[in-house]
Design an enzyme around this catalytic site. Structure first.
Site, PDB file in Angstrom:
ATOM      1  N   ASP A 282       0.790  -1.200   0.016  1.00 19.42           N
ATOM      2  CA  ASP A 282      -0.041   0.003  -0.009  1.00 19.42           C
ATOM      3  C   ASP A 282       1.066   1.257  -0.092  1.00 19.42           C
ATOM      4  O   ASP A 282       1.809   1.417   0.805  1.00 19.42           O
ATOM      5  CB  ASP A 282      -0.912  -0.032   1.353  1.00 19.42           C
TER       6      ASP A 282
ATOM      7  N   GLU B 239      29.993   5.871   5.566  1.00 23.28           N
ATOM      8  CA  GLU B 239      29.950   4.422   6.120  1.00 23.28           C
ATOM      9  C   GLU B 239      29.941   3.688   4.677  1.00 23.28           C
ATOM     10  O   GLU B 239      29.731   2.491   4.882  1.00 23.28           O
ATOM     11  CB  GLU B 239      29.135   3.964   7.124  1.00 23.28           C
TER      12      GLU B 239
ATOM     13  N   CYS C 166      25.918   6.350  11.077  1.00 22.42           N
ATOM     14  CA  CYS C 166      25.748   7.585  10.530  1.00 22.42           C
ATOM     15  C   CYS C 166      25.980   8.644  11.498  1.00 22.42           C
ATOM     16  O   CYS C 166      25.831   9.854  11.357  1.00 22.42           O
ATOM     17  CB  CYS C 166      24.062   7.496  10.569  1.00 22.42           C
TER      18      CYS C 166
ATOM     19  N   THR D  45      14.077   2.839   2.494  1.00 17.06           N
ATOM     20  CA  THR D  45      14.740   3.784   3.303  1.00 17.06           C
ATOM     21  C   THR D  45      16.280   3.746   2.732  1.00 17.06           C
ATOM     22  O   THR D  45      16.915   4.227   3.511  1.00 17.06           O
ATOM     23  CB  THR D  45      14.828   3.281   4.822  1.00 17.06           C
TER      24      THR D  45
ATOM     25  N   SER E  64      16.598  -1.757  15.500  1.00 21.85           N
ATOM     26  CA  SER E  64      17.127  -0.463  15.176  1.00 21.85           C
ATOM     27  C   SER E  64      16.337   0.646  15.487  1.00 21.85           C
ATOM     28  O   SER E  64      16.840   1.515  15.937  1.00 21.85           O
ATOM     29  CB  SER E  64      17.436  -0.602  13.711  1.00 21.85           C
TER      30      SER E  64
ATOM     31  N   HIS F 113      18.503  12.784  13.123  1.00 17.04           N
ATOM     32  CA  HIS F 113      19.186  12.056  12.188  1.00 17.04           C
ATOM     33  C   HIS F 113      17.826  11.047  11.740  1.00 17.04           C
ATOM     34  O   HIS F 113      17.346  10.627  12.474  1.00 17.04           O
ATOM     35  CB  HIS F 113      20.098  10.743  12.830  1.00 17.04           C
TER      36      HIS F 113
ATOM     37  N   LYS G 225       8.701   9.517  15.921  1.00 18.26           N
ATOM     38  CA  LYS G 225       8.596   8.378  16.992  1.00 18.26           C
ATOM     39  C   LYS G 225       9.469   8.686  17.969  1.00 18.26           C
ATOM     40  O   LYS G 225       8.796   8.422  19.287  1.00 18.26           O
ATOM     41  CB  LYS G 225       8.925   7.066  16.148  1.00 18.26           C
TER      42      LYS G 225
ATOM     43  N   ASN H  16      17.349   8.171   3.009  1.00 17.99           N
ATOM     44  CA  ASN H  16      18.375   8.149   3.988  1.00 17.99           C
ATOM     45  C   ASN H  16      19.801   8.492   3.481  1.00 17.99           C
ATOM     46  O   ASN H  16      20.316   7.933   2.387  1.00 17.99           O
ATOM     47  CB  ASN H  16      18.414   6.687   4.833  1.00 17.99           C
TER      48      ASN H  16
ATOM     49  N   SER I 267      24.171   3.711  14.093  1.00 21.61           N
ATOM     50  CA  SER I 267      23.816   2.257  14.464  1.00 21.61           C
ATOM     51  C   SER I 267      25.308   1.618  15.075  1.00 21.61           C
ATOM     52  O   SER I 267      26.257   1.781  14.504  1.00 21.61           O
ATOM     53  CB  SER I 267      23.212   1.503  13.412  1.00 21.61           C
TER      54      SER I 267
HETATM   55  N1  CAA Z   1      -0.870   2.982   5.669  1.00 23.27           N
HETATM   56  C1  CAA Z   1      -0.073   3.799   6.720  1.00 23.27           C
HETATM   57  N2  CAA Z   1       0.808   3.139   7.628  1.00 23.27           N
HETATM   58  C2  CAA Z   1       1.243   1.984   7.278  1.00 23.27           C
HETATM   59  C3  CAA Z   1       0.840   1.129   6.413  1.00 23.27           C
HETATM   60  C4  CAA Z   1      -0.404   1.746   5.594  1.00 23.27           C
HETATM   61  N3  CAA Z   1      -1.060   0.822   4.675  1.00 23.27           N
HETATM   62  N4  CAA Z   1       1.231   0.148   6.589  1.00 23.27           N
HETATM   63  C5  CAA Z   1       2.357  -0.084   7.574  1.00 23.27           C
HETATM   64  N5  CAA Z   1       2.115   1.128   8.095  1.00 23.27           N
HETATM   65  C6  CAA Z   1       3.087   1.798   9.076  1.00 23.27           C
HETATM   66  C7  CAA Z   1       3.434   0.674  10.036  1.00 23.27           C
HETATM   67  O1  CAA Z   1       2.365   0.840  11.019  1.00 23.27           O
HETATM   68  C8  CAA Z   1       4.585   1.368  10.845  1.00 23.27           C
HETATM   69  O2  CAA Z   1       4.418   2.449  11.650  1.00 23.27           O
HETATM   70  P1  CAA Z   1       5.005   2.514  13.179  1.00 23.27           P
HETATM   71  O3  CAA Z   1       6.468   2.263  12.762  1.00 23.27           O
HETATM   72  O4  CAA Z   1       4.644   3.947  13.527  1.00 23.27           O
HETATM   73  O5  CAA Z   1       4.403   1.212  13.671  1.00 23.27           O
HETATM   74  C9  CAA Z   1       5.284   1.717   9.492  1.00 23.27           C
HETATM   75  O6  CAA Z   1       4.183   1.687   8.437  1.00 23.27           O
HETATM   76  C10 CAA Z   1       6.224   0.632   9.134  1.00 23.27           C
HETATM   77  O7  CAA Z   1       5.863  -0.718   9.077  1.00 23.27           O
HETATM   78  P2  CAA Z   1       6.616  -1.725   9.207  1.00 23.27           P
HETATM   79  O8  CAA Z   1       7.043  -1.711  10.568  1.00 23.27           O
HETATM   80  O9  CAA Z   1       5.884  -3.047   9.177  1.00 23.27           O
HETATM   81  O10 CAA Z   1       7.817  -1.867   8.190  1.00 23.27           O
HETATM   82  P3  CAA Z   1       8.826  -2.873   7.900  1.00 23.27           P
HETATM   83  O11 CAA Z   1       9.297  -3.761   8.885  1.00 23.27           O
HETATM   84  O12 CAA Z   1       8.513  -3.261   6.528  1.00 23.27           O
HETATM   85  O13 CAA Z   1      10.214  -1.861   7.517  1.00 23.27           O
HETATM   86  C11 CAA Z   1      11.871  -0.610   8.817  1.00 23.27           C
HETATM   87  C12 CAA Z   1      10.312  -0.492   8.192  1.00 23.27           C
HETATM   88  C13 CAA Z   1      12.128  -1.669  10.010  1.00 23.27           C
HETATM   89  C14 CAA Z   1      12.164   0.806   9.085  1.00 23.27           C
HETATM   90  C15 CAA Z   1      12.934  -1.307   7.465  1.00 23.27           C
HETATM   91  O14 CAA Z   1      12.514  -0.245   6.397  1.00 23.27           O
HETATM   92  C16 CAA Z   1      14.350  -0.930   7.490  1.00 23.27           C
HETATM   93  O15 CAA Z   1      14.698  -2.080   8.122  1.00 23.27           O
HETATM   94  N6  CAA Z   1      14.855  -0.048   7.374  1.00 23.27           N
HETATM   95  C17 CAA Z   1      16.352  -0.014   7.605  1.00 23.27           C
HETATM   96  C18 CAA Z   1      16.630   0.252   9.123  1.00 23.27           C
HETATM   97  C19 CAA Z   1      16.552   1.587   9.662  1.00 23.27           C
HETATM   98  O16 CAA Z   1      16.513   2.304   8.948  1.00 23.27           O
HETATM   99  N7  CAA Z   1      16.196   1.683  10.966  1.00 23.27           N
HETATM  100  C20 CAA Z   1      15.947   2.939  11.483  1.00 23.27           C
HETATM  101  C21 CAA Z   1      16.770   3.031  12.903  1.00 23.27           C
HETATM  102  S1  CAA Z   1      18.313   2.863  12.687  1.00 23.27           S
HETATM  103  C22 CAA Z   1      19.191   4.385  12.125  1.00 23.27           C
HETATM  104  O17 CAA Z   1      18.759   5.347  12.229  1.00 23.27           O
HETATM  105  C23 CAA Z   1      20.500   4.330  11.452  1.00 23.27           C
HETATM  106  C24 CAA Z   1      20.373   4.306   9.924  1.00 23.27           C
HETATM  107  O18 CAA Z   1      20.399   5.128   9.533  1.00 23.27           O
HETATM  108  C25 CAA Z   1      20.353   2.821   9.340  1.00 23.27           C
END
Ligand code: CAA
Length: 390
Positions: free
Chosen positions: A29, A79, A111, A152, A201, A233, A242, A275, A308
């Protein structure tokens, strides 16, 4: 003596993919990407751009001849560097024609690298008030096609000129930093894609923010009401929201509204780039400063840096008189306006394109890349960079 950010430059590659189209292709979606994660466009780096060229292009837009002469330290946070031995800073130093009597190093801690660079720069200027330090944060974020991290990804660089008597923001001395060994995100040396434990993360990012914020309050005696804005960041734009949400309960509704509105403005550029790892916090700061035209001089801005692995830091700065006169708002608006959309097929093809690793020679077509500084090829394991202005 005031020390801080004198100039800020930014560069992103000229290509992007639309997140709603990527969502369609991945049978997701689109609201998940645009609302749940909070990204509209993702910068796509052509093979003619790497961490070195992105950083050099970011710096090129802001430095004048005097700066080039005064810079005696280049600190490159990345990185996704291109060499395990030679620092990316040395390439940039040459491409920009900087004063030869300079130090040039690369700094790595996910980062957090550029923040470490800024703190080192501050100490260097305190000892050498006449000098200027060029701090770079530059990366290409890659998780892989069809992975949870894909939405991301991004690419881009921020260049910060740190000096005494800075025109944009002076850095205050209070700062809180914390380190803890966590496997939330990492990239082994044999991989060109990062690995992430997404849920961990997110949790650690929020826990680190909470920790440094509580400690900062205890150390400084200040609270949310003393801040005009807090920048984060931004691995994706929902992340900072969040982290900020739980602490907002500490303050009045007026202050909450102000911080929420300014947070929104601080995500504008990141939402359209993705990112950029080390540069992300500073892209967010830039987004706030360039998109809000009535931020008063004297305002205190908070900065939360998270790398991280993990290292986090909360520090602060004060906006200087007439800081808006020293931003490059028009240049950055033109950069965004000139970008070109690629289809998901084109993005996937660009993503899969790689450089030879066997020493064979490749010449890249840099005519299709409007950037002034490009990677033109590889010969004998040596990257060949070109500054088209020379
Ligand atoms: N409409 C609106 N919102 C929706 C939706 C829809 N149809 N479907 C899902 N969502 C929302 C979820 O509810 C969730 O919101 P919340 O976080 O508020 O609960 C959000 O969309 C994301 O959904 P998921 O958690 O299911 O997503 P995912 O598991 O597929 O992936 C992620 C999300 C974990 C960030 C992934 O993209 C990822 O692993 N990214 C890389 C790691 C990362 O960026 N981590 C961030 C912290 S680490 C850091 O900051 C260092 C760095 O730069 C990497």
């Amino acid at each position: 003596m005031k020390i801080g950010i004198d100039k800020i430059g930014f560069y992103a590659p000229h290509l992007y993919v639309d997140m709603t189209k990527l969502a369609d292709r991945r049978n997701v979606d689109p609201d998940k990407f645009t609302i749940g994660i909070g990204q509209d466009k993702m910068a796509v780096a052509p093979i003619t751009q790497d961490a070195v060229t992105l950083a050099a292009n970011a710096a090129l837009g802001i430095l004048d001849e005097q700066d080039k002469n005064d810079i005696d330290f280049v600190i490159f946070g990345t990185e996704t560097g291109v060499d395990s031995s030679k620092s990316a800073a040395v390439y940039v130093h040459e491409l920009l024609g900087l004063n030869p009597y300079a130090r040039a190093i690369e700094v790595k801690q996910a980062c957090y690298g550029a923040t470490a660079g800024i703190q080192m720069a501050k100490a260097h200027i305190a000892m050498n008030p006449e000098s200027k330090v060029l701090v770079l944060g530059s990366d290409i974020a890659r998780y892989g096609l069809n992975t949870p991290g894909e939405a991301t990804q991004g690419a881009g660089a921020v260049a910060l000129l740190v000096s005494a008597a800075p025109h944009i923001m002076s850095l205050e001395d209070q700062s809180v930093y914390v380190t803890s060994d966590i496997m939330d995100f990492w990239r082994p040396v044999y991989s060109d894609k990062a690995f992430a434990d997404g849920k961990l993360s997110n949790e650690q990012y929020m826990a680190f923010f909470s920790k440094v914020w509580q400690q900062y309050k205890a150390k400084s005696g200040l609270g949310l009401e003393n801040f005009e804005a807090i920048t984060f960041h931004l691995p994706y734009t929902k992340m900072g929201k969040k982290a900020l949400k739980p602490v907002l309960e500490e303050t009045t509704e007026d202050v909450q509204e102000r911080l929420k509105a300014n947070y929104q403005l601080s995500t504008g550029y990141n939402r359209n780039v993705g990112n950029i790892y080390t540069g992300s916090l500073y892209l967010s700061l830039l987004s706030l400063l360039e998109q809000k035209d009535d931020l008063a001089a004297g305002s205190r801005i908070g900065l939360f840096s998270y790398g991280s692995g993990a290292v986090g830091e909360f520090f602060t700065g004060i906006l200087q008189n007439d800081y808006r006169d020293h931003l490059h708002v028009k240049q950055h608006a033109e950069l965004f306006a000139a970008r070109k959309e690629v289809t998901v097929d084109e993005y996937e093809a660009i993503f899969e394109e790689t450089l030879p690793t066997d020493g064979s020679r490749v010449e890249l077509d840099i005519n299709n890349d409007p950037a002034k500084i490009c990677l033109a090829g590889v010969t004998d394991h040596k990257r060949q960079y070109v500054n088209k202005l020379r």
